[in-house]
Design a protein around this motif. Structure first.
Motif, PDB file in Angstrom:
ATOM      1  N   ASP A  11       0.879  -0.973   0.004  1.00 34.89           N
ATOM      2  CA  ASP A  11       0.048   0.043   0.083  1.00 34.89           C
ATOM      3  C   ASP A  11       0.866   1.274   0.221  1.00 34.89           C
ATOM      4  O   ASP A  11       0.402   2.308  -0.302  1.00 34.89           O
ATOM      5  CB  ASP A  11      -1.006   0.126   1.247  1.00 34.89           C
ATOM      6  N   VAL A  12       1.910   1.051   0.474  1.00 37.16           N
ATOM      7  CA  VAL A  12       2.866   2.211   0.555  1.00 37.16           C
ATOM      8  C   VAL A  12       4.087   2.332  -0.344  1.00 37.16           C
ATOM      9  O   VAL A  12       4.281   3.219  -0.944  1.00 37.16           O
ATOM     10  CB  VAL A  12       3.494   2.154   1.894  1.00 37.16           C
ATOM     11  N   VAL A  13       4.593   1.167  -0.505  1.00 40.18           N
ATOM     12  CA  VAL A  13       5.961   1.264  -1.599  1.00 40.18           C
ATOM     13  C   VAL A  13       5.590   1.632  -3.059  1.00 40.18           C
ATOM     14  O   VAL A  13       4.561   1.088  -3.421  1.00 40.18           O
ATOM     15  CB  VAL A  13       6.452  -0.297  -1.721  1.00 40.18           C
ATOM     16  N   GLY A  14       6.029   2.630  -3.466  1.00 38.70           N
ATOM     17  CA  GLY A  14       5.832   2.922  -4.825  1.00 38.70           C
ATOM     18  C   GLY A  14       4.664   4.139  -4.741  1.00 38.70           C
ATOM     19  O   GLY A  14       4.297   4.830  -6.014  1.00 38.70           O
ATOM     20  N   ASP A  15       4.139   4.665  -3.779  1.00 40.41           N
ATOM     21  CA  ASP A  15       3.179   5.510  -3.677  1.00 40.41           C
ATOM     22  C   ASP A  15       3.614   6.621  -2.502  1.00 40.41           C
ATOM     23  O   ASP A  15       3.765   6.638  -1.465  1.00 40.41           O
ATOM     24  CB  ASP A  15       1.669   5.041  -3.057  1.00 40.41           C
ATOM     25  N   PRO A  16       4.250   7.536  -3.408  1.00 45.59           N
ATOM     26  CA  PRO A  16       4.638   8.819  -2.127  1.00 45.59           C
ATOM     27  C   PRO A  16       3.868   9.518  -1.453  1.00 45.59           C
ATOM     28  O   PRO A  16       4.588  10.276  -0.429  1.00 45.59           O
ATOM     29  CB  PRO A  16       5.389   9.705  -3.353  1.00 45.59           C
ATOM     30  N   ASP A  17       2.653   9.368  -1.696  1.00 45.02           N
ATOM     31  CA  ASP A  17       1.645  10.408  -0.760  1.00 45.02           C
ATOM     32  C   ASP A  17       1.120   9.118   0.240  1.00 45.02           C
ATOM     33  O   ASP A  17       0.277   9.729   0.825  1.00 45.02           O
ATOM     34  CB  ASP A  17       0.545  10.651  -1.657  1.00 45.02           C
ATOM     35  N   ALA A  18       1.158   7.818   0.291  1.00 46.56           N
ATOM     36  CA  ALA A  18       0.569   6.930   1.067  1.00 46.56           C
ATOM     37  C   ALA A  18       0.702   7.199   2.360  1.00 46.56           C
ATOM     38  O   ALA A  18      -0.372   7.339   3.343  1.00 46.56           O
ATOM     39  CB  ALA A  18       0.957   5.541   0.712  1.00 46.56           C
ATOM     40  N   ALA A  19       2.075   7.412   3.040  1.00 44.87           N
ATOM     41  CA  ALA A  19       2.222   7.859   4.357  1.00 44.87           C
ATOM     42  C   ALA A  19       1.479   8.756   4.894  1.00 44.87           C
ATOM     43  O   ALA A  19       0.931   8.893   6.029  1.00 44.87           O
ATOM     44  CB  ALA A  19       3.780   7.641   4.613  1.00 44.87           C
ATOM     45  N   ALA A  20       1.522  10.076   4.132  1.00 40.68           N
ATOM     46  CA  ALA A  20       0.869  11.216   4.621  1.00 40.68           C
ATOM     47  C   ALA A  20      -0.495  11.211   4.905  1.00 40.68           C
ATOM     48  O   ALA A  20      -1.291  11.519   5.526  1.00 40.68           O
ATOM     49  CB  ALA A  20       1.287  12.310   3.831  1.00 40.68           C
ATOM     50  N   ARG A  21      -1.156  10.401   3.647  1.00 39.28           N
ATOM     51  CA  ARG A  21      -2.564   9.888   3.520  1.00 39.28           C
ATOM     52  C   ARG A  21      -3.031   9.331   4.845  1.00 39.28           C
ATOM     53  O   ARG A  21      -3.919   9.824   5.421  1.00 39.28           O
ATOM     54  CB  ARG A  21      -2.917   9.409   2.255  1.00 39.28           C
ATOM     55  N   VAL A  22      -2.188   8.247   5.324  1.00 34.31           N
ATOM     56  CA  VAL A  22      -2.485   7.634   6.478  1.00 34.31           C
ATOM     57  C   VAL A  22      -2.383   8.447   7.756  1.00 34.31           C
ATOM     58  O   VAL A  22      -3.460   8.316   8.646  1.00 34.31           O
ATOM     59  CB  VAL A  22      -1.647   6.234   6.580  1.00 34.31           C
ATOM     60  N   ALA A  23      -1.441   9.170   7.915  1.00 35.06           N
ATOM     61  CA  ALA A  23      -1.259  10.180   9.049  1.00 35.06           C
ATOM     62  C   ALA A  23      -2.528  10.936   8.965  1.00 35.06           C
ATOM     63  O   ALA A  23      -2.865  11.219  10.076  1.00 35.06           O
ATOM     64  CB  ALA A  23       0.021  10.719   8.924  1.00 35.06           C
ATOM     65  N   GLY A  24      -2.916  11.390   8.017  1.00 31.71           N
ATOM     66  CA  GLY A  24      -4.180  12.456   7.888  1.00 31.71           C
ATOM     67  C   GLY A  24      -5.279  11.856   8.463  1.00 31.71           C
ATOM     68  O   GLY A  24      -6.246  12.569   8.409  1.00 31.71           O
ATOM     69  N   ASP A 379     -14.969   5.517   2.634  1.00 27.52           N
ATOM     70  CA  ASP A 379     -14.864   5.129   3.782  1.00 27.52           C
ATOM     71  C   ASP A 379     -13.766   5.703   4.672  1.00 27.52           C
ATOM     72  O   ASP A 379     -13.897   5.865   5.973  1.00 27.52           O
ATOM     73  CB  ASP A 379     -14.167   3.616   3.673  1.00 27.52           C
ATOM     74  N   LEU A 380     -12.564   6.134   4.151  1.00 25.64           N
ATOM     75  CA  LEU A 380     -11.653   6.803   4.780  1.00 25.64           C
ATOM     76  C   LEU A 380     -12.010   8.326   5.369  1.00 25.64           C
ATOM     77  O   LEU A 380     -11.726   8.585   6.298  1.00 25.64           O
ATOM     78  CB  LEU A 380     -10.535   6.955   3.648  1.00 25.64           C
ATOM     79  N   GLU A 381     -12.969   8.978   4.418  1.00 25.83           N
ATOM     80  CA  GLU A 381     -13.198  10.118   4.881  1.00 25.83           C
ATOM     81  C   GLU A 381     -14.222  10.087   6.107  1.00 25.83           C
ATOM     82  O   GLU A 381     -14.331  10.977   7.055  1.00 25.83           O
ATOM     83  CB  GLU A 381     -14.298  10.777   3.855  1.00 25.83           C
TER      84      GLU A 381
END
Length: 392
Positions: A11-24, A379-381
């Motif tokens: 879910d994270v590898v190759g997606d530079p926005d993934a970590a910030a999106r999860v933290a958000g 769902d994430l919203e």
């Protein structure tokens, strides 16, 4: 309440926005898979893919050659994520976004192990093997799982672990193209279908005063109405006693409990020996001791004397949470309520705030959200809104 979201490294590898999106989302922690079973998973927000097919149970890091040299049972590395160490790469990105990372280790659930080493599998009363379910009574299997727990749990940048399937696995299994729903089996019949009759378990039953051949015949007789009649599935331990007889049922559970406790105690000890003193160890669990599967049956008092806490299945109606959290009420340790937030998988992100508050009223002191990588945007919203209100 401290909240952690489940994630796969892909879910994270190759997606530079993934970590910030999860933290958000408002979580403080991620429970990141380091050893996992075969699966097919959506990656709905990944910039480079939409489906990951994990073809077999694997570790998502490079296994230590020295640890596994010359051993028949060993973990297999993954080949479906373009990274030499997907776990480390994902963990570093998540930590960089301010998230604490804990590992997620699936133990006694591996179809590849059963395919390559059929003698390691659970064998039911009919002689059918369950290749997805290694028999934890076998010394070689137990040794393999304990070493896997230590290696997969204690990865660089990791502050704790959650051990899933750290006990008996059995009949129930989300298998590819499953065709078992034609007969409704309650959890009493599921227990009978999960009893193992491999040579080690047959010896174990003898130690409890049971004749394994007679037990097998008793199980098959008890299950006959399930195959031939429309009777309602029976649930609860009293139903198992009705099917087997109270003394026989107690003897089977005594054997299985003894074996499961031995694995849990050894696995937790191995993790702690490999980790820093403040490393947290939790088990995915169910307070009904006869249950098998991802959330293994435990005795609350015993498991909290072994591990730092438990992750409990709390998705569903209030009654479902009351059943699993009630036996842990008033006990010390982490009690993490696991709530599915993927609508398409039976979750209810729209009621997350209310469900979390209900779980807290029953003694839960942490939350787990399954699964941030699989959930849709809406769902994430809903999760973000619920966590913001809970945090006030």
């Amino acid at each position: 309440m401290r909240t952690s979201a489940f994630l796969y490294p892909w879910d994270v590898v190759g997606d530079p926005d993934a970590a910030a999106r999860v933290a958000g989302l408002g979580v403080q922690q991620v429970t990141l898979a380091s050893a996992y079973h075969s699966t097919r998973a959506l990656t709905p927000r990944h910039p480079g893919r939409r489906i990951v097919t994990a073809e077999h149970a694997a570790v998502l890091y490079p296994p230590d050659p020295a640890r596994w040299a010359g051993r028949g049972l060993r973990p297999h590395a993954q080949s479906w994520v373009a990274s030499d160490d997907p776990y480390a790469e994902a963990a570093e990105a998540l930590a960089g976004a301010g998230l604490q990372v804990h590992s997620w280790v699936v133990l006694a659930h591996s179809s590849r192990l059963g395919s390559e080493h059929p003698d390691t599998s659970v064998v039911n009363a009919y002689g059918d093997r369950y290749p997805w379910a290694p028999c934890i009574a076998q010394p070689a299997v137990r040794g393999y799982l304990v070493d896997l727990a230590a290696e997969a749990a204690v990865r660089g940048g990791t502050h704790g672990t959650e051990l899933e399937s750290c006990g008996w696995y059995g009949f129930a299994h989300l298998h590819a193209h499953d065709k078992i729903a034609g007969v409704g089996l309650g959890d009493a019949a599921q227990y009978l279908m999960s009893l193992c009759f491999c040579p080690d378990c047959r010896t174990g039953y003898a130690g409890q005063g049971l004749d394994a051949d007679e037990l097998s015949r008793t199980v098959r007789r008890a299950l006959e109405p399930a195959w031939s009649g429309p009777g309602a599935p029976e649930a609860g331990w009293s139903a198992v006693e009705k099917l087997l007889g109270a003394d026989t049922a107690a003897a089977t559970l005594q054997w299985r409990t003894q074996v499961a406790r031995g694995l849990q105690e050894s696995a937790v000890a191995a993790v702690r020996a490999a980790a820093a003193p403040d490393f947290q160890v939790l088990l995915h669990a169910d307070p009904a001791p006869y249950r098998s599967g991802a959330n293994v049956g435990v005795d609350p008092e015993h498991i909290l004397s072994v591990a730092d806490g438990v992750v409990l299945p709390c998705t569903g109606a209030d009654a479902a949470r009351e059943v699993v959290l009630g036996p842990f009420a008033g006990r010390e340790g982490v009690l993490a309520a696991n709530l599915t937030v993927v609508s398409g998988m039976g979750g209810s992100p729209g009621t997350l705030e209310r469900d979390a508050e209900h779980a807290a009223s029953l003694g839960a002191n942490q939350l787990r959200l399954y699964h941030a990588g699989l959930a849709s945007g809406p769902d994430l919203e809903a999760v973000t809104g619920a966590l913001s209100r809970l945090g006030r």
